[in-house]
Design a protein around this motif. Structure first.
Motif, PDB file in Angstrom:
ATOM      1  N   THR A  95      94.862  72.057  51.521  1.00  0.00           N
ATOM      2  CA  THR A  95      93.623  71.972  50.740  1.00  0.00           C
ATOM      3  C   THR A  95      92.374  71.903  51.616  1.00  0.00           C
ATOM      4  O   THR A  95      91.281  71.662  51.092  1.00  0.00           O
ATOM      5  CB  THR A  95      93.653  70.761  49.785  1.00  0.00           C
ATOM      6  N   LYS A  96      92.512  72.138  52.892  1.00  0.00           N
ATOM      7  CA  LYS A  96      91.325  72.166  53.750  1.00  0.00           C
ATOM      8  C   LYS A  96      90.391  73.275  53.283  1.00  0.00           C
ATOM      9  O   LYS A  96      90.822  74.379  52.994  1.00  0.00           O
ATOM     10  CB  LYS A  96      91.705  72.408  55.207  1.00  0.00           C
ATOM     11  N   GLY A  97      89.120  72.967  53.215  1.00  0.00           N
ATOM     12  CA  GLY A  97      88.123  73.935  52.788  1.00  0.00           C
ATOM     13  C   GLY A  97      87.813  73.895  51.303  1.00  0.00           C
ATOM     14  O   GLY A  97      86.802  74.442  50.867  1.00  0.00           O
ATOM     15  N   LEU A  98      88.661  73.237  50.517  1.00  0.00           N
ATOM     16  CA  LEU A  98      88.422  73.194  49.074  1.00  0.00           C
ATOM     17  C   LEU A  98      87.202  72.352  48.718  1.00  0.00           C
ATOM     18  O   LEU A  98      86.495  72.661  47.759  1.00  0.00           O
ATOM     19  CB  LEU A  98      89.649  72.666  48.335  1.00  0.00           C
ATOM     20  N   MET A  99      86.956  71.304  49.485  1.00  0.00           N
ATOM     21  CA  MET A  99      85.798  70.471  49.186  1.00  0.00           C
ATOM     22  C   MET A  99      84.508  71.280  49.355  1.00  0.00           C
ATOM     23  O   MET A  99      83.601  71.196  48.533  1.00  0.00           O
ATOM     24  CB  MET A  99      85.764  69.237  50.074  1.00  0.00           C
ATOM     25  N   PHE A 100      84.433  72.079  50.408  1.00  0.00           N
ATOM     26  CA  PHE A 100      83.240  72.904  50.618  1.00  0.00           C
ATOM     27  C   PHE A 100      83.052  73.877  49.461  1.00  0.00           C
ATOM     28  O   PHE A 100      81.944  74.043  48.945  1.00  0.00           O
ATOM     29  CB  PHE A 100      83.331  73.657  51.947  1.00  0.00           C
ATOM     30  N   LEU A 101      84.139  74.517  49.032  1.00  0.00           N
ATOM     31  CA  LEU A 101      84.048  75.454  47.909  1.00  0.00           C
ATOM     32  C   LEU A 101      83.581  74.737  46.644  1.00  0.00           C
ATOM     33  O   LEU A 101      82.774  75.277  45.875  1.00  0.00           O
ATOM     34  CB  LEU A 101      85.387  76.139  47.671  1.00  0.00           C
ATOM     35  N   SER A 102      84.067  73.529  46.432  1.00  0.00           N
ATOM     36  CA  SER A 102      83.673  72.759  45.262  1.00  0.00           C
ATOM     37  C   SER A 102      82.196  72.384  45.305  1.00  0.00           C
ATOM     38  O   SER A 102      81.485  72.491  44.300  1.00  0.00           O
ATOM     39  CB  SER A 102      84.532  71.496  45.173  1.00  0.00           C
ATOM     40  N   VAL A 103      81.736  71.958  46.469  1.00  0.00           N
ATOM     41  CA  VAL A 103      80.323  71.595  46.618  1.00  0.00           C
ATOM     42  C   VAL A 103      79.434  72.821  46.404  1.00  0.00           C
ATOM     43  O   VAL A 103      78.418  72.749  45.703  1.00  0.00           O
ATOM     44  CB  VAL A 103      80.066  70.947  47.999  1.00  0.00           C
ATOM     45  N   VAL A 104      79.815  73.938  46.978  1.00  0.00           N
ATOM     46  CA  VAL A 104      79.026  75.163  46.804  1.00  0.00           C
ATOM     47  C   VAL A 104      79.007  75.578  45.337  1.00  0.00           C
ATOM     48  O   VAL A 104      77.958  75.941  44.802  1.00  0.00           O
ATOM     49  CB  VAL A 104      79.569  76.298  47.701  1.00  0.00           C
TER      50      VAL A 104
END
Length: 188
Positions: A95-104
């Motif tokens: 799930t690395k990178g999912l937080m950035f996608l969610s914030v964007v």
């Protein structure tokens, strides 16, 4: 096309242009994260599928290329908690990178709206100094809405990519849990 872009550039506020630049960088980042993570997760899922098939076809030990191999090698016996830990570790990695996608996905519509508001304020300022006709208002508002449309456009991709990667991470976690269950059932 270039003339239209040059005309838009000349008429736009510097804040709106900055907002469009930020949204462009977000769009590039979102696509890079998605394609990098998507292809790496697909490869990982393929590897774990092969490992699961091997275990289901009668292999008594975990293949060397499986993610669980690292956890099994450090333990003298199999346990449910060991495989849970492996599943959680795999989920964390997947799930690395999912937080950035969610914030964007959640912030880009607001960034675009900010650009639109600033551009509309700039349009009203120019209307006050000139003989304000409907064509000036319509032109200014339509140019301003480009920022909102851009923000929504980036958000759609970020949200969609987030959901696709989240589903692939869930699938990977399930494969690792199934491998752990297969190994526990063989030990009994």
């Amino acid at each position: 096309m270039f003339q239209t872009f040059a005309s838009f550039y000349d008429k736009s506020n510097s804040v709106t242009l900055f907002v469009l630049l930020v949204l462009s960088l977000y769009f590039i980042s979102v696509n890079w994260i998605f394609f990098y993570r998507f292809f790496s997760l697909n490869q990982w899922i393929s590897t774990e599928n092969k490992s699961l098939e091997s275990l289901l076809l009668g292999s008594q030990k975990i293949p060397d290329y499986a993610y669980l191999k690292h956890f099994v090698a450090s333990s003298s016996h199999f346990s449910s908690s060991l495989f849970d830990m492996a599943s959680y570790a795999a989920t964390k990695e997947a799930t690395k990178g999912l937080m950035f996608l969610s914030v964007v996905a959640s912030t880009t519509p607001f960034i675009g709206l900010f650009g639109t508001v600033v551009s509309i304020l700039d349009t009203f300022k120019h209307i006050g100094g000139a003989n304000g006709t409907m064509s000036i208002i319509a032109s200014g508002v339509s140019d301003a809405l480009v920022a909102t449309a851009s923000g929504i456009f980036v958000a759609i991709f970020a949200y969609t990519y987030h959901q696709i990667l989240k589903r692939r991470a869930y699938e990977l976690s399930g494969l690792i849990r199934m491998q752990g269950d297969a190994l526990l059932s063989k030990e009994k």
